[in-house]
Design an enzyme around this catalytic site. Structure first.
Site, mmCIF file in Angstrom:
data_model
loop_
_atom_site.group_PDB
_atom_site.id
_atom_site.type_symbol
_atom_site.label_atom_id
_atom_site.label_comp_id
_atom_site.label_asym_id
_atom_site.label_seq_id
_atom_site.Cartn_x
_atom_site.Cartn_y
_atom_site.Cartn_z
ATOM 1 N N CYS A 32 36.953 33.874 38.923
ATOM 2 C CA CYS A 32 37.450 32.980 39.958
ATOM 3 C C CYS A 32 38.967 33.021 40.000
ATOM 4 O O CYS A 32 39.618 33.213 38.998
ATOM 5 C CB CYS A 32 37.013 31.569 39.628
ATOM 6 S SG CYS A 32 35.908 30.983 40.846
ATOM 7 N N CYS B 274 29.598 27.756 43.727
ATOM 8 C CA CYS B 274 30.640 27.557 42.718
ATOM 9 C C CYS B 274 31.852 26.981 43.463
ATOM 10 O O CYS B 274 32.487 27.665 44.264
ATOM 11 C CB CYS B 274 30.966 28.899 42.064
ATOM 12 S SG CYS B 274 32.231 28.775 40.816
ATOM 13 N N CYS C 108 45.150 28.271 31.195
ATOM 14 C CA CYS C 108 44.424 28.970 30.125
ATOM 15 C C CYS C 108 44.827 30.448 30.193
ATOM 16 O O CYS C 108 44.898 31.024 31.281
ATOM 17 C CB CYS C 108 42.917 28.804 30.308
ATOM 18 S SG CYS C 108 42.396 27.079 30.240
ATOM 19 N N CYS D 229 45.542 25.819 39.515
ATOM 20 C CA CYS D 229 45.186 24.999 38.358
ATOM 21 C C CYS D 229 46.394 24.873 37.447
ATOM 22 O O CYS D 229 47.074 25.862 37.184
ATOM 23 C CB CYS D 229 44.036 25.638 37.593
ATOM 24 S SG CYS D 229 43.441 24.642 36.213
ATOM 25 N N CYS E 229 42.691 33.176 32.151
ATOM 26 C CA CYS E 229 42.102 32.820 33.449
ATOM 27 C C CYS E 229 42.994 33.235 34.613
ATOM 28 O O CYS E 229 44.210 33.027 34.586
ATOM 29 C CB CYS E 229 41.861 31.314 33.483
ATOM 30 S SG CYS E 229 41.250 30.712 35.059
ATOM 31 N N GLU F 177 39.102 29.393 46.870
ATOM 32 C CA GLU F 177 37.935 30.265 46.803
ATOM 33 C C GLU F 177 36.682 29.454 46.569
ATOM 34 O O GLU F 177 36.709 28.431 45.882
ATOM 35 C CB GLU F 177 38.076 31.229 45.620
ATOM 36 C CG GLU F 177 39.147 32.247 45.824
ATOM 37 C CD GLU F 177 39.294 33.148 44.606
ATOM 38 O OE1 GLU F 177 40.381 33.697 44.433
ATOM 39 O OE2 GLU F 177 38.336 33.278 43.833
HETATM 40 N N1 SAH Z 1 38.604 24.145 34.804
HETATM 41 C C1 SAH Z 1 37.199 24.176 34.487
HETATM 42 C C2 SAH Z 1 36.434 25.199 35.341
HETATM 43 C C3 SAH Z 1 36.859 26.603 35.072
HETATM 44 S S1 SAH Z 1 35.807 27.948 35.524
HETATM 45 C C4 SAH Z 1 37.029 24.501 33.023
HETATM 46 O O1 SAH Z 1 38.000 24.908 32.394
HETATM 47 O O2 SAH Z 1 35.936 24.333 32.505
HETATM 48 C C5 SAH Z 1 34.405 27.866 34.530
HETATM 49 C C6 SAH Z 1 34.443 28.587 33.186
HETATM 50 O O3 SAH Z 1 34.825 29.977 33.290
HETATM 51 C C7 SAH Z 1 35.412 27.964 32.206
HETATM 52 O O4 SAH Z 1 34.773 27.843 30.971
HETATM 53 C C8 SAH Z 1 36.527 28.977 32.159
HETATM 54 O O5 SAH Z 1 37.283 28.891 30.977
HETATM 55 C C9 SAH Z 1 35.771 30.270 32.281
HETATM 56 N N2 SAH Z 1 36.579 31.417 32.728
HETATM 57 C C10 SAH Z 1 37.733 31.424 33.418
HETATM 58 N N3 SAH Z 1 38.152 32.680 33.663
HETATM 59 C C11 SAH Z 1 37.215 33.491 33.119
HETATM 60 C C12 SAH Z 1 37.071 34.909 33.060
HETATM 61 N N4 SAH Z 1 37.969 35.722 33.600
HETATM 62 N N5 SAH Z 1 35.973 35.398 32.444
HETATM 63 C C13 SAH Z 1 35.044 34.584 31.899
HETATM 64 N N6 SAH Z 1 35.134 33.241 31.923
HETATM 65 C C14 SAH Z 1 36.204 32.693 32.522
#
Ligand code: SAH
Length: 344
Positions: free
Chosen positions: A331, A105, A116, A112, A119, A92
């Site tokens: 995302c 973005c 987490c 991944c 996520c 995406e």
């Molecule tokens: N792997 C990277 C990029 C992730 S996306 C990282 O962990 O930083 C960017 C941010 O969005 C990260 O801080 C991630 O934890 C957060 N994120 C992921 N899913 C989310 C969601 N559903 N709502 C809000 N923030 C989210």
């Protein structure tokens, strides 16, 4: 079979060398470079300034572009794309326009491995790192679709960029030198991988670093981020400090606000103590709900109250606006939908 790697991702010097081995004059390198990085070249057939013979001789050489499988616009102008890669994997990417900016973005991996708990990307598993051309293609695809120069890049799509450090570094170089986006307008977001923030610092890039903190203490962080088991909070923060000293760049801590999990005033107070001494900005992200997960978004007054506590402690902080359609703002959701549909 041709062994030439995809052209996208090659620097001007590399393209020049490749063309010189075929007896092409130097100005051809300039033309090809322009077509590749500013004119949305999809295949070498389109480079009609080159002789037909040359195009035929190089028919097997790939430019390295992906296929737009799905384009999902939102009322606020944000467009989400599902891109098909050469091996059948999907990723995406999102184009986020404002009056002055066009931000992309960008994803750095297919899926991944960090998993987490909140996520969407983590839920669909991990396939592989993205190659350089697959990263650059995302920027060029959004640029062409909007018909407007991309001004900012955030590595906040699918994947953990620091697990793909080498390709990340070369991509940043190409985005900067060849696509022409200032390194200061590029943000790399990481949840933290042992030793990799330090390694990123060694490149001395002028990019902005965003570190996903999401919790003010190790116990809560471990609940949300299982990979923290191998990389305790204190070590992460120590590396952030080293990075700051090495690069002299301020950085951002990201903090996704999860209702009743990490969004209370006492969390904000603990967070303020934790980030004291860092030249940093705290970016609060109200959670984008993900289908099948129990986490919820806090109410706007709760978000404001959390922000107010940080400000009272003189921590620089702001709340990130949610962009895109509510149902697929997070995302990883598009790919997940596709995978689920494929499975069912
Ligand atoms: N792997 C990277 C990029 C992730 S996306 C990282 O962990 O930083 C960017 C941010 O969005 C990260 O801080 C991630 O934890 C957060 N994120 C992921 N899913 C989310 C969601 N559903 N709502 C809000 N923030 C989210």
């Amino acid at each position: 079979m041709s062994t030439t790697p995809p052209l996208l991702g090659q620097s001007y010097d590399e393209l020049s060398y490749w063309l010189s081995t075929q007896g092409e004059p130097p100005y051809r390198a300039k033309q090809l470079h322009q077509w590749l990085y500013t004119r949305n070249l999809q295949s070498l057939d389109e480079v009609t300034v080159f002789s037909k013979r040359w195009r035929e001789a190089n028919a097997k050489v790939k430019v390295g572009r992906s296929q737009v499988l799905q384009r999902t616009p939102s009322p606020d102008g944000t467009v989400k794309y599902l891109l098909g890669l050469a091996d059948g994997e999907n990723i995406e990417t999102v184009g986020i326009p404002t009056a002055k900016r066009l931000t992309v973005c960008v994803s750095s991996q297919v899926g991944c491995p960090m998993a987490c708990t909140f996520c969407a990307t983590g839920k669909s598993g991990f396939a592989r790192n993205l190659q350089i051309h697959e990263i650059l293609d995302q920027v060029l695809t959004v640029q062409a679709d909007f018909g407007r120069r991309v001004s900012h890049i955030v590595f906040m799509g699918m994947g953990e960029p620091l697990l793909n450090l080498k390709n990340l570094h070369t991509s940043v170089e190409r985005i900067n030198e060849d696509i022409g986006i200032s390194a200061r307008n590029i943000t790399i977001s990481t949840v933290g991988v042992k030793g990799r923030i330090r390694a990123l610092g060694q490149y001395r890039l002028q990019t902005t670093l965003a570190v996903s903190l999401h919790a003010p203490n190790p116990d809560l962080r471990l609940q949300l981020i299982p990979s923290a088991q191998h990389y305790p909070l204190d070590e992460l923060l120590a590396e952030c400090k080293e990075y700051m000293e090495l690069t002299s760049r301020r950085f951002t801590f990201e903090y996704t606000l999860l209702k009743d999990v990490n969004d209370q005033d006492f969390h904000a107070r603990e967070l303020a103590q934790r980030v004291r001494g860092f030249q940093c900005h705290v970016n609060l992200i109200p959670y984008n709900p993900v289908a099948g997960l129990d986490y919820k978004r806090p109410t706007p007054p709760r978000v404001q109250a959390f922000l107010a506590v940080l400000e009272a402690y003189r921590v620089q902080a702001s709340v990130r606006q949610t962009r895109g359609s509510a149902e697929a703002a997070a995302c990883g959701q598009l790919r997940r939908q596709i995978l689920t549909t494929a499975i069912n």
